[in-house]
Scaffold this active site. Structure first.
Site, PDB file in Angstrom:
ATOM      1  N   TYR A 115      28.138  20.420 -18.528  1.00  0.00           N
ATOM      2  CA  TYR A 115      27.377  19.113 -18.689  1.00  0.00           C
ATOM      3  C   TYR A 115      26.670  19.148 -20.137  1.00  0.00           C
ATOM      4  CZ  TYR A 115      29.096  18.076 -14.069  1.00  0.00           C
ATOM      5  OH  TYR A 115      29.737  17.684 -12.930  1.00  0.00           O
ATOM      6  N   SER A 116      26.845  18.486 -20.930  1.00  0.00           N
ATOM      7  CA  SER A 116      25.922  18.270 -22.267  1.00  0.00           C
ATOM      8  C   SER A 116      24.571  18.043 -21.638  1.00  0.00           C
ATOM      9  CB  SER A 116      26.403  17.431 -23.198  1.00  0.00           C
ATOM     10  OG  SER A 116      27.714  17.486 -23.744  1.00  0.00           O
ATOM     11  N   CYS A 131      31.405  12.732 -29.029  1.00  0.00           N
ATOM     12  CA  CYS A 131      31.152  13.308 -27.732  1.00  0.00           C
ATOM     13  C   CYS A 131      31.574  12.317 -26.766  1.00  0.00           C
ATOM     14  CB  CYS A 131      29.812  13.904 -27.387  1.00  0.00           C
ATOM     15  SG  CYS A 131      29.659  14.802 -26.040  1.00  0.00           S
ATOM     16  N   GLU A 182      32.782  17.356 -29.495  1.00  0.00           N
ATOM     17  CA  GLU A 182      32.800  18.097 -28.056  1.00  0.00           C
ATOM     18  C   GLU A 182      33.255  17.196 -27.107  1.00  0.00           C
ATOM     19  OE1 GLU A 182      29.717  21.157 -26.514  1.00  0.00           O
ATOM     20  OE2 GLU A 182      28.989  18.947 -25.616  1.00  0.00           O
ATOM     21  N   TYR A 221      35.917  16.245 -23.468  1.00  0.00           N
ATOM     22  CA  TYR A 221      36.156  16.890 -22.113  1.00  0.00           C
ATOM     23  C   TYR A 221      37.288  16.002 -21.517  1.00  0.00           C
ATOM     24  CZ  TYR A 221      32.288  13.886 -21.595  1.00  0.00           C
ATOM     25  OH  TYR A 221      31.285  12.768 -21.798  1.00  0.00           O
TER      26      TYR A 221
END
Length: 373
Positions: free
Chosen positions: A150-151, A331, A371, A373
């Protein structure tokens, strides 16, 4: 006409009646009043107790407050901390608070979760924590669950500005059967549901920190940073912006341009919106904020407004900024990138440029940060 009023309780000189000082109950601050230069401090070193973390900080921004960050040692490291704790030996942290941060009409639930790591798992803005949810790995009986990344959605000082907490922005992952339309609990996200269900005092196993791709470059404090996010991809940018505009960091005085593009479903889905609006009001020359609401706005072709459509609206300006050395960050869900890449390629071709060559140059110059996901 304003008169100076000394607040004995907080030892601060104010330009208004003492009552409003009570809303500062929450953090250490240096107060900057709009009638004066933002560099002139009228009060400093105020010791205040914790209360309603997010709403208190929003009040602070409305009165031009800059928060004093401690300890200063967190600025001394020359390299980011990497993998201080690994999956086989994670750190046991404590949930400090858990707050739902979307409205009732938002599709899904998103929570802002503050984790107390006691200062033992330091990190830099743009890094991630790993979280190991409790229970057995369903694919490997007898083994613990795997790490989920988790960012981090706070600066290295955390939401309490003392270097002892980290914040996560987590959307609860649920699965609906496409045939029945009903939720299937057996397929829900193990870690996201654990975090969204957590309560203050609960223990959580964390690893990391990890990641260098999304670190905020601070060598040029007049640089331009273009930030593109969908949903919880907003996390690292919240950390960037708090460092730029909320905190009084002695080694980082941002004077450049931060431009945030956020794509979500609707108004109720906007994350940290009040924080960003407050920066926009206080620093109009240094912060721009554009949103894409796919269920409420239409693009120029009459279709749903996605973040790539909003980027296309400002493409000429964005390309000029990139040519001038601006950093651009992406992101969020990996499904965001194809549409964005297609848009940027089309714009480049309209300008008579090769997007492939331009992208290679951006990567070579370390201006391109992704980044997903």
């Amino acid at each position: 006409m304003y008169s100076y009023i000394k607040c004995k309780r907080l030892n601060v000189v104010s330009l208004m009646p003492c009552g409003p000082c009570h809303i500062l109950h929450g953090v250490r601050v240096q107060v900057l009043w709009p009638q004066f230069s933002r560099n002139k401090f009228l009060g400093e070193g105020l010791e205040l107790s914790a209360r309603s973390r997010l709403s208190t900080q929003l009040r602070l921004t409305k009165i031009y407050a800059k928060v004093v960050t401690i300890p200063i040692e967190l600025e001394e490291a020359t390299e980011p901390p990497i993998n201080l704790f690994k999956p086989k030996e994670p750190y046991t942290a404590t949930i400090k608070s858990n707050q739902k941060i979307v409205g009732p009409k938002a599709p899904g639930e998103t929570c802002h979760i503050v984790i107390d790591h006691g200062g033992n798992v330091p990190y830099w803005e743009g890094q991630s924590y790993g979280v190991i949810p409790p229970g057995e790995n369903p694919k490997k009986p007898g083994m613990p669950n795997t790490v989920r990344l988790y960012s981090i959605a706070s600066t290295r000082y955390g939401d309490d500005f003392d270097g002892k907490t980290a914040s996560l922005c987590v959307r609860r992952a649920v699965y609906y059967d496409p045939e029945t339309g009903k939720e299937d609990p057996a397929k829900k996200g193990i870690c996201s549901n654990f975090l969204c269900d957590s309560k203050p005092g609960d223990k959580v196993l964390i690893t990391g920190p990890s990641g260098k791709v999304m670190l905020l470059p601070e060598d040029d404090q007049k640089a331009c940073h273009i930030m593109v996010a969908t949903g919880t991809g907003i996390a690292p940018y919240r950390g960037y912006l708090r460092r730029m505009f909320m905190e009084n960091v002695p080694t980082f005085k941002f004077e450049g341009l931060a431009w945030l593009f956020l794509g979500v479903a609707n108004t109720d889905s906007l994350l940290y919106n009040e924080e960003f609006i407050s920066y926009q009001k206080q620093y109009p020359k240094n912060f721009r904020y554009d949103i894409a609401l796919s269920r409420e706005q239409l693009n120029k072709k009459g279709g749903k407004m996605y973040v790539q459509d909003k980027i296309e609206e400002y493409s000429e300006e964005i390309f000029k900024l990139l040519d001038g050395g601006a950093h651009i960050y992406f992101c969020g869900l990996k499904g965001m990138m194809p549409g964005i890449q297609d848009t940027l390629k089309r714009v480049a071709e309209e300008r008579g440029e090769s997007w492939d060559q331009k992208l290679l140059k951006l990567k070579k110059n370390k201006q391109w940060h992704v980044e997903v996901y």
